[in-house]
Design an enzyme around this catalytic site. Structure first.
Site, mmCIF file in Angstrom:
data_model
loop_
_atom_site.group_PDB
_atom_site.id
_atom_site.type_symbol
_atom_site.label_atom_id
_atom_site.label_comp_id
_atom_site.label_asym_id
_atom_site.label_seq_id
_atom_site.Cartn_x
_atom_site.Cartn_y
_atom_site.Cartn_z
ATOM 1 N N HIS A 143 51.029 -10.189 4.580
ATOM 2 C CA HIS A 143 51.663 -10.003 5.890
ATOM 3 C C HIS A 143 50.635 -10.007 7.018
ATOM 4 O O HIS A 143 50.989 -10.264 8.171
ATOM 5 C CB HIS A 143 52.534 -8.738 5.914
ATOM 6 C CG HIS A 143 51.815 -7.438 5.938
ATOM 7 N ND1 HIS A 143 51.569 -6.676 4.817
ATOM 8 C CD2 HIS A 143 51.295 -6.717 6.977
ATOM 9 C CE1 HIS A 143 50.956 -5.561 5.149
ATOM 10 N NE2 HIS A 143 50.766 -5.565 6.455
ATOM 11 N N ASP A 152 51.344 -8.640 -2.144
ATOM 12 C CA ASP A 152 51.024 -8.736 -0.718
ATOM 13 C C ASP A 152 49.530 -9.011 -0.502
ATOM 14 O O ASP A 152 48.763 -8.124 -0.128
ATOM 15 C CB ASP A 152 51.433 -7.438 -0.029
ATOM 16 C CG ASP A 152 51.510 -7.568 1.483
ATOM 17 O OD1 ASP A 152 51.028 -8.575 2.022
ATOM 18 O OD2 ASP A 152 52.056 -6.655 2.131
ATOM 19 N N SER A 187 46.449 -1.977 6.706
ATOM 20 C CA SER A 187 46.955 -3.120 5.943
ATOM 21 C C SER A 187 45.794 -4.049 5.603
ATOM 22 O O SER A 187 45.052 -4.468 6.489
ATOM 23 C CB SER A 187 48.006 -3.882 6.749
ATOM 24 O OG SER A 187 49.186 -3.129 6.876
#
Length: 725
Positions: A92, A228, A660
């Site tokens: 992402h 991810d 992230s």
């Protein structure tokens, strides 16, 4: 000694010890620690399980792990995993960059992308990777002879001048970028010296059926089965320094890259997360927390629910619209679901009550130390003043939140700012200057228009405008309400009128207008989108901004004093500053959680569980056929465990947005996974961390290696990695 004095001192000492003990317990096991200060935490780190010296985690001589942890694309974290500048981050985090290079014929979201060699790696315009070279505490230089209760105006003029001068000095001395940021609400200052690379290329990107598996449904949830991750490479010039894209640039060379440990994990293992957490407010008062819980979060959730419904309907009906909106939708949905979890966590855990109890203890301590406090004249006013300031601004905060989340999230109105720039250029410029300005504005418009669908935005308009008018009727006067009445309070009629007339919704007309020899000032001035934008801008400037500016200035002052005194209550080594997108390290252990009921797993998930979620009729749960075949054959290569393929695990690390893509490390500083999320119940950790329910979610590095090899056929990359198995 007088018995009364002795008794009084004994009583005060007891109270102080209780308060200090409370503070230490409250803060010691949470926090995002400054890497240069890890020596203060060495004892606790060793006790938790760290097996290497803290000097290996951070040092200024270019040999620490800190040199392998980078800022990825200005908002995420990445890690260097080879001597050739190979960067691992989240799927992402790379999503927006990949959207820019995707098309109907090169749909990397549906099909993924895997370079077969360095020559096939794809340049990503605008993407950057930043290395932090050094962090230095410059508090003494910034706050010299500045007392805590000094008023903002006087203090700011001195501090700002010192920051500018010191940043300039560091840039001159290092030939690198330098930025000074405040910590502990302005009670401490650090400079970060960094180096940014702009030639960054895509290496590997799993298709959405892996990298975005579970979509919005599973986002912020546990258990999780999302692969991810994505891979990029940093390129440099012949001197290994930053350079704009050029074919003859070479892969960035470094000795600072992470060793990958693929031996697996077990519950109770020590872990660390190294990265750039964005924003936390763990020192927030109960009054500001009440604003978030009762005003801000509910409005955001309400508006984004309607916005997402409108966007998703059109995206599902048209793949071209999907490609335009997929990154935007993911970003909108990410906050939308996070705030729902945050609100739930705050309410269920009675965090407001806990904050108020903490403030009661604060006042007890303050009363004992009032004469000794450096802000004795103001200390007793802190909480009372915070309360009054927040109450005075609550109505404006509500209106502003509806403007941002309902009105200005309509892209046609938001882009009225572009039309205003065009209007000003036509009004104020002539000749070549006007031509150049309009050419630049045309480029800006075309970049926006590439991912804009007027029909979809009109549906967003129809969903959000009623919400605004229901909750803020009459708050914006003149053109805004005039148009509403002109279209007889019919939102569908209103949207049809402005989307058919505005140049922003008609690409060919706007481009022709910008390219004409004499663009009409009257045409742009009468554009309905510009009128709406200017109406909102005028209202905010006159009615909202003055209130919010006063509020922010006042709260900045009282928050600084509140934090200053809070720091006096305990051992400074027990306090970590709030996140502000500077490099931090947090630590915890692999630890399961299942707040709903008993479960077969608690700390780790596996591929066979993901296969059970497969649903070909639901986009976010479509498992690629090849992946199902690999699971059926249990063809996991070297990466499986007991005939199962691990995907993700959770641990008790205190993380936030910005983390992230952060490397998750074991006790030896080796890479065991990539951080990508938090559990829903623990998203309140940006405001209040509770080790019982707050967990970070990590992609197991074994699944990353498995996907690279078996799905990407890109095992050529393993030759440049250092992998322990």
């Amino acid at each position: 000694m007088n018995s009364k004095i002795t008794s009084s001192l004994l009583f005060k000492t007891t109270i102080i010890l209780l308060l200090v003990g409370y503070t230490s317990v409250s803060f010691a096991k949470k926090g995002m620690w400054m890497p240069p200060n890890l020596g203060l935490k060495e004892s606790d780190l060793k006790k938790m399980g760290l097996k290497i010296p803290v000097s290996k985690l951070y040092n200024d001589n270019q040999t620490g792990i800190n040199q392998a942890v980078v800022i990825f694309d200005k908002g995420c974290t990445g890690e260097v995993i080879s001597s050739n500048g190979l960067i691992l981050t989240n799927h992402h985090c790379g999503y927006s960059a990949v959207q820019k290079i995707s098309s109907a014929t090169k749909d990397y979201f549906a099909n993924g992308f895997w370079a077969k060699n360095q020559q096939e790696e794809i340049p990503c315009p605008g993407l950057t990777v930043t290395f932090v070279r050094k962090m230095v505490n410059v508090t003494d230089l910034i706050l010299y002879e500045i007392y805590p209760a000094m008023k903002n105006e006087e203090r700011d003029s001195i501090v700002d001048a010192r920051i500018r001068g010191l940043e300039k000095g560091y840039r001159f001395a290092t030939h690198l970028d330098a930025q000074i940021k405040p910590f502990f609400n302005g009670n401490e200052y650090w400079v970060t010296v960094s180096e940014t690379y702009t030639d960054v290329r895509l290496v590997g990107f799993p298709q959405n059926g892996i990298g975005a598996f579970g979509g919005d449904t599973d986002n912020w949830m546990w258990p999780r089965h999302t692969g991810d991750f994505s891979l990029f490479r940093v390129y440099a010039n012949s001197a290994n320094k930053p350079a704009t894209y050029a074919k003859n640039n070479r892969a960035y060379k470094t000795t600072n890259f992470l060793t990958i440990n693929a031996k697996g994990i077990k519950e109770g293992d020590f872990t660390m997360v190294y990265g750039f957490p964005g924003t936390t407010q763990n020192y927030i008062s109960s009054y500001q927390l009440a604003q978030i819980q009762n005003i801000i979060d509910p409005i955001r959730i309400q508006a984004r629910t309607l916005r997402l419904e409108a966007m998703t309907k059109n995206m599902n009906a048209d793949r071209a619209v999907f490609l335009k909106y997929t990154a935007k939708r993911a970003s909108i949905a990410n906050g939308w679901k996070k705030w729902q979890g945050e609100l739930k966590g705050l309410q269920q855990n009675r965090v407001l009550d806990k904050k108020r109890e903490q403030e009661t203890r604060f006042m007890t301590w303050l009363n004992l130390h009032l004469l000794d406090s450096a802000v004795s004249g103001k200390a007793s006013e802190i909480l009372q003043s915070m309360d009054a300031t927040c109450n005075a601004a609550n109505s404006s905060i509500k209106t502003e939140e509806y403007i941002k989340e309902a009105v200005l999230s309509i892209e046609l109105i938001q882009q009225g700012q572009l039309l205003e720039k065009i209007r000003k250029a036509i009004s104020n410029l002539k000749g070549l200057a006007l031509k150049d300005s309009l050419a630049s504005l045309k480029a800006s418009y075309l970049a926006f228009e590439k991912d804009f669908d007027p029909a979809t935005d009109a549906q967003v308009f129809n969903a959000l405008m009623p919400l605004y008018f229901k909750n803020c009727t009459g708050k914006i006067a003149n053109e805004f309400t005039n148009q509403y009445q002109q279209y007889r309070a019919d939102f569908g009629r209103w949207s049809n009128g402005i989307y058919s007339r505005s140049l922003l919704a008609n690409k060919n007309e706007l481009v022709a207008y910008l390219e004409s020899d004499k663009p009409s000032l009257e045409t742009i001035t009468n554009d309905p989108a510009l009128k709406l934008y200017n109406s909102i801008a005028e209202y905010r400037a006159k009615k909202i901004n003055p209130v919010l500016n006063t509020y922010n200035q006042s709260m900045r002052y009282w928050n600084r004093l509140y934090t200053y005194n809070t720091l006096l209550m305990g051992d400074r080594s027990d306090f970590a500053p709030d996140a502000n997108f500077t490099q931090r390290l947090t630590y915890g252990v692999v630890k399961g959680i299942d707040p709903e009921s008993e479960a077969e797993y608690s700390f780790q998930t596996f591929l066979d569980e993901a296969i059970l979620k497969d649903n070909p009729n639901v986009e976010e749960f479509k498992v690629p056929e090849k992946l199902k075949t690999l699971q059926a054959k249990k063809d996991f290569g070297k990466w499986g465990e007991n005939k199962r393929m691990p995907i993700a695990f959770i641990a008790s690390n205190h993380t936030s947005g910005g983390n992230s893509g952060s490397p998750v490390l074991n006790a030896y500083g080796e890479l065991i996974g990539t951080n990508f999320d938090r559990v829903w119940e623990g998203t309140m950790s940006d405001l209040y961390y509770d080790a019982n329910i707050c967990r970070n979610i990590t992609l197991d590095v074994r699944y990353t290696l498995f996907i690279i090899e078996k799905m990407g056929n890109a095992s050529w990359l393993f030759k440049e990695m250092k992998i322990k198995k």
